[in-house]
Write a protein that holds these residues in place. Structure first.
Motif, PDB file in Angstrom:
ATOM      1  N   PRO A  45       0.822  -1.222   0.000  1.00  0.00           N
ATOM      2  CA  PRO A  45       0.000   0.000   0.000  1.00  0.00           C
ATOM      3  C   PRO A  45       0.854   1.269   0.000  1.00  0.00           C
ATOM      4  O   PRO A  45       0.408   2.304  -0.513  1.00  0.00           O
ATOM      5  N   GLU A  46       2.080   1.160   0.532  1.00  0.00           N
ATOM      6  CA  GLU A  46       2.974   2.334   0.538  1.00  0.00           C
ATOM      7  C   GLU A  46       3.271   2.862  -0.853  1.00  0.00           C
ATOM      8  O   GLU A  46       3.778   3.976  -0.984  1.00  0.00           O
ATOM      9  N   LEU A  47       3.029   2.056  -1.867  1.00  0.00           N
ATOM     10  CA  LEU A  47       3.428   2.500  -3.205  1.00  0.00           C
ATOM     11  C   LEU A  47       2.251   2.929  -4.069  1.00  0.00           C
ATOM     12  O   LEU A  47       2.387   3.132  -5.275  1.00  0.00           O
ATOM     13  N   LYS A  48       1.104   3.090  -3.453  1.00  0.00           N
ATOM     14  CA  LYS A  48      -0.051   3.535  -4.226  1.00  0.00           C
ATOM     15  C   LYS A  48       0.218   4.959  -4.716  1.00  0.00           C
ATOM     16  O   LYS A  48       0.484   5.867  -3.922  1.00  0.00           O
ATOM     17  N   ALA A  49       0.212   5.139  -6.032  1.00  0.00           N
ATOM     18  CA  ALA A  49       0.550   6.449  -6.589  1.00  0.00           C
ATOM     19  C   ALA A  49      -0.081   6.593  -7.962  1.00  0.00           C
ATOM     20  O   ALA A  49      -0.521   5.611  -8.568  1.00  0.00           O
ATOM     21  N   ASP A  50      -0.143   7.847  -8.426  1.00  0.00           N
ATOM     22  CA  ASP A  50      -0.700   8.106  -9.757  1.00  0.00           C
ATOM     23  C   ASP A  50       0.369   8.121 -10.839  1.00  0.00           C
ATOM     24  O   ASP A  50       0.109   7.817 -11.991  1.00  0.00           O
ATOM     25  N   PHE A  51       1.570   8.543 -10.452  1.00  0.00           N
ATOM     26  CA  PHE A  51       2.682   8.508 -11.411  1.00  0.00           C
ATOM     27  C   PHE A  51       3.988   8.481 -10.639  1.00  0.00           C
ATOM     28  O   PHE A  51       4.020   8.789  -9.444  1.00  0.00           O
ATOM     29  N   ALA A  52       5.049   8.074 -11.331  1.00  0.00           N
ATOM     30  CA  ALA A  52       6.379   8.073 -10.719  1.00  0.00           C
ATOM     31  C   ALA A  52       7.224   9.171 -11.353  1.00  0.00           C
ATOM     32  O   ALA A  52       7.081   9.472 -12.539  1.00  0.00           O
ATOM     33  N   LEU A  53       8.078   9.762 -10.529  1.00  0.00           N
ATOM     34  CA  LEU A  53       9.055  10.743 -11.014  1.00  0.00           C
ATOM     35  C   LEU A  53      10.437  10.108 -10.861  1.00  0.00           C
ATOM     36  O   LEU A  53      10.894   9.874  -9.742  1.00  0.00           O
ATOM     37  N   VAL A  54      11.052   9.803 -12.002  1.00  0.00           N
ATOM     38  CA  VAL A  54      12.340   9.114 -12.015  1.00  0.00           C
ATOM     39  C   VAL A  54      13.402  10.096 -12.491  1.00  0.00           C
ATOM     40  O   VAL A  54      13.321  10.593 -13.618  1.00  0.00           O
ATOM     41  N   SER A  55      14.370  10.398 -11.641  1.00  0.00           N
ATOM     42  CA  SER A  55      15.447  11.320 -12.053  1.00  0.00           C
ATOM     43  C   SER A  55      16.750  10.541 -12.117  1.00  0.00           C
ATOM     44  O   SER A  55      17.525  10.507 -11.156  1.00  0.00           O
ATOM     45  N   ASP A  56      16.978   9.898 -13.247  1.00  0.00           N
ATOM     46  CA  ASP A  56      18.166   9.058 -13.410  1.00  0.00           C
ATOM     47  C   ASP A  56      18.544   8.991 -14.885  1.00  0.00           C
ATOM     48  O   ASP A  56      19.122   8.012 -15.344  1.00  0.00           O
ATOM     49  N   THR A  57      18.182  10.039 -15.629  1.00  0.00           N
ATOM     50  CA  THR A  57      18.428  10.057 -17.079  1.00  0.00           C
ATOM     51  C   THR A  57      19.115  11.370 -17.429  1.00  0.00           C
ATOM     52  O   THR A  57      19.572  12.092 -16.549  1.00  0.00           O
ATOM     53  N   GLU A  58      19.175  11.675 -18.714  1.00  0.00           N
ATOM     54  CA  GLU A  58      19.969  12.840 -19.117  1.00  0.00           C
ATOM     55  C   GLU A  58      19.239  13.700 -20.140  1.00  0.00           C
ATOM     56  O   GLU A  58      18.255  13.291 -20.744  1.00  0.00           O
ATOM     57  N   LEU A  59      19.769  14.922 -20.290  1.00  0.00           N
ATOM     58  CA  LEU A  59      19.322  15.797 -21.371  1.00  0.00           C
ATOM     59  C   LEU A  59      19.959  15.310 -22.674  1.00  0.00           C
ATOM     60  O   LEU A  59      21.079  14.804 -22.661  1.00  0.00           O
ATOM     61  N   PHE A  60      19.260  15.518 -23.780  1.00  0.00           N
ATOM     62  CA  PHE A  60      19.838  15.093 -25.053  1.00  0.00           C
ATOM     63  C   PHE A  60      21.053  15.943 -25.409  1.00  0.00           C
ATOM     64  O   PHE A  60      22.012  15.459 -25.997  1.00  0.00           O
ATOM     65  N   ALA A  61      21.004  17.216 -25.027  1.00  0.00           N
ATOM     66  CA  ALA A  61      22.127  18.132 -25.279  1.00  0.00           C
ATOM     67  C   ALA A  61      22.075  19.219 -24.217  1.00  0.00           C
ATOM     68  O   ALA A  61      21.017  19.469 -23.629  1.00  0.00           O
ATOM     69  N   PRO A  62      23.195  19.891 -23.955  1.00  0.00           N
ATOM     70  CA  PRO A  62      23.193  20.943 -22.930  1.00  0.00           C
ATOM     71  C   PRO A  62      22.105  21.984 -23.208  1.00  0.00           C
ATOM     72  O   PRO A  62      21.928  22.402 -24.354  1.00  0.00           O
ATOM     73  N   GLY A  63      21.360  22.340 -22.182  1.00  0.00           N
ATOM     74  CA  GLY A  63      20.344  23.381 -22.326  1.00  0.00           C
ATOM     75  C   GLY A  63      19.056  22.934 -22.989  1.00  0.00           C
ATOM     76  O   GLY A  63      18.144  23.736 -23.170  1.00  0.00           O
ATOM     77  N   LEU A  64      18.972  21.667 -23.368  1.00  0.00           N
ATOM     78  CA  LEU A  64      17.784  21.186 -24.089  1.00  0.00           C
ATOM     79  C   LEU A  64      16.923  20.327 -23.166  1.00  0.00           C
ATOM     80  O   LEU A  64      17.282  19.195 -22.841  1.00  0.00           O
ATOM     81  N   PRO A  65      15.769  20.852 -22.715  1.00  0.00           N
ATOM     82  CA  PRO A  65      14.941  20.068 -21.793  1.00  0.00           C
ATOM     83  C   PRO A  65      14.475  18.777 -22.456  1.00  0.00           C
ATOM     84  O   PRO A  65      14.053  18.774 -23.608  1.00  0.00           O
TER      85      PRO A  65
END
Ligand code: BES
Ligand code: MN
Ligand code: MN
Length: 456
Positions: free
Chosen positions: A170-190
């Protein structure tokens, strides 16, 4: 539109950076048993900080390996719930002599912070924690319900978190996950990452004679397991990089025309990539596929090392009794680790040369994934990113793997927003790993604004 949380982050940035350096000083190398205590120290440090900033129910969850860190804040009635994910473990730092400054003594140089784990993934975890702190400190509350789940075994396959997620707590009941473990394709490019490759990591062990033998006395009559292993490895792929395992491409789903068109319009300079990122004479791989297709949407097979035999300085005339190869395959949708491993194992067993025995073992595996983009959280993300970076977001895939993202979808029905702030030349898993300091700062700001938008 700026917010008071963004203002708080701006004012406290020097402190945020110093704290990150403290986290980076802990050598939480998950694959090395001698660092198990360091992994726990890293987990403890993040847990203590989550508690200090006002998160609730903070605790370590024990697994068979390194602990998970859990925390929540669930007082935003009527708002969605986000599951914030990252990992506090890091890859081994070797080769040590190639680091300009020692891997666990973080150093700022030319606008970057250098250390093992700077970008993968402690810097990004810290950006998430600091975004939560800024929101709690500036507003006294969070704009949506938040659960945090961090792991310490991502770099070794993530078995502990996989079991936990599969049990659908039940601790993991959520609507979406936010995963911050990736990269930008190029500097300054969201950038949002919308696809990851899966993998199977294996060992092939070849056994010949019952013990090591004098290569003069027995050479010519005794089988050599290294030669046999080389012959096996040489038959796994052809000279074009095409994998020779029967049926291995059967389940590969090609990207849509629209996705391919979007990839063609990305700012990708193949020659620059070859010269500066890869640094080899030429690039290799399957003809008829662009580099982005080869790294994002095609399976691969690579050899990581061949331990065994005599590898010391000088010469030893021995026929080793055993030889080993560490071999992995990256998988793409809709391949499955179970089927790919079965096909691979049975092929290897068929091509074993005379005189030796082979054993094929699976070390760990993870599924490939594609995340849906037709949801309000992706929209909130692109909105927030536009505000912070002043540009439209590009959607990319990555050739890397984050095994738990597929499990979030499969077991929890939770789509992931993969918002990360690394750069292509950050030297992940390599000497001189770094995190660009602007990306750390704008990353925190992006996460704050994203959570605010997702809770509107
Ligand atoms: N963060 C990476 C994966 C990644 C890298 C995603 C670059 C997007 C861009 C992750 O920590 C990683 O290295 N994963 C391992 C997983 C494996 C050990 C199961 C990988 O891809 O090798
Ligand atoms: Mn990572
Ligand atoms: Mn990694």
């Amino acid at each position: 539109m700026s917010s008071s949380a963004v203002e708080f982050a701006r004012q406290n940035h020097p402190r945020f950076l110093n704290e990150l350096k403290d986290l980076l000083r802990i050598p939480s190398v998950s694959t090395l048993p001698e660092h198990a205590e360091d992994c726990r120290r890293a987990a403890d440090m993040v847990a203590r900080e989550l508690h200090r900033i006002g998160m609730e129910n903070v605790r370590l969850i024990e697994t068979g390996g390194h602990p998970l860190v859990y925390a929540d804040w669930l007082h935003a009635a009527g708002k969605p719930t986000v599951l914030v994910y990252g990992h506090y473990d890091v890859q081994p730092p070797d080769p040590l002599d190639e680091w300009v400054s020692p891997p666990f003594e973080p150093q700022e140089r030319d606008g970057n912070l250098y250390a093992r784990g700077a970008v993968d993934d402690k810097g990004q975890v810290w950006a998430q924690v600091k975004a939560l702190e800024s929101l709690l400190a500036a507003d006294g509350r969070l704009p949506l319900n938040v659960r945090v789940l961090l792991e310490g075994e991502e770099e070794v396959g993530g078995e502990g978190i996989a079991d936990f997620v599969a049990s659908k707590p039940p601790e993991l009941k959520a609507d979406f996950a936010l995963v911050s473990d990736t990269e930008l394709f190029a500097p300054g490019l969201p950038t949002l990452c919308v696809g990851l490759r899966g993998m199977i990591y294996t060992e092939i062990e070849v056994r010949g004679a019952k013990t090591d033998l004098h290569s003069g006395m027995y050479g010519g009559a005794a089988p050599n397991p290294f030669v046999a292993l080389a012959q096996i490895v040489a038959r796994l792929k052809d000279e074009n990089g095409h994998i020779l395992i029967p049926g291995i491409y059967d389940d590969v789903v090609p990207p849509s025309e629209a996705e391919l068109a979007a990839w063609r319009s990305l700012p990708f300079d193949e020659e620059h990539y070859r010269a500066t990122e890869v640094g080899s004479r030429t690039l290799v791989g399957e003809p008829g596929f662009s580099v982005l297709e080869r790294t994002w949407a095609r399976p691969t097979l690579d050899v990581h090392g061949m331990p065994g035999g005599f590898i010391g300085a000088g010469a030893k005339t021995v026929i080793p009794a055993r030889a080993m190869a560490k071999v992995s395959m990256r998988l793409v949708p809709d391949m499955t680790p179970a089927k790919a491993f079965a096909q691979y194992k049975s092929y290897v067993e068929q091509i074993v040369p005379q005189g030796v025995e082979v054993e094929v073992r699976l070390i760990h595996s993870g599924d490939a994934c594609l995340v849906p983009v037709d949801n309000p959280y992706i929209q909130a993300a692109t909105h927030a990113l536009h505000e912070v970076w002043g540009k439209d977001t590009v959607f990319i895939r990555s050739g890397g793997s984050i095994p738990i993202v597929g499990d979030f979808a499969r077991h929890l029905g939770v789509p992931s927003v993969m918002m990360g702030f690394g750069l292509p030349d950050d030297n992940l898993h390599a000497p001189n790993e770094k995190f660009n300091l602007t990306n750390f700062e704008l990353g925190i700001r992006s996460l704050i604004r994203f959570l605010e938008e997702a809770g509107r």
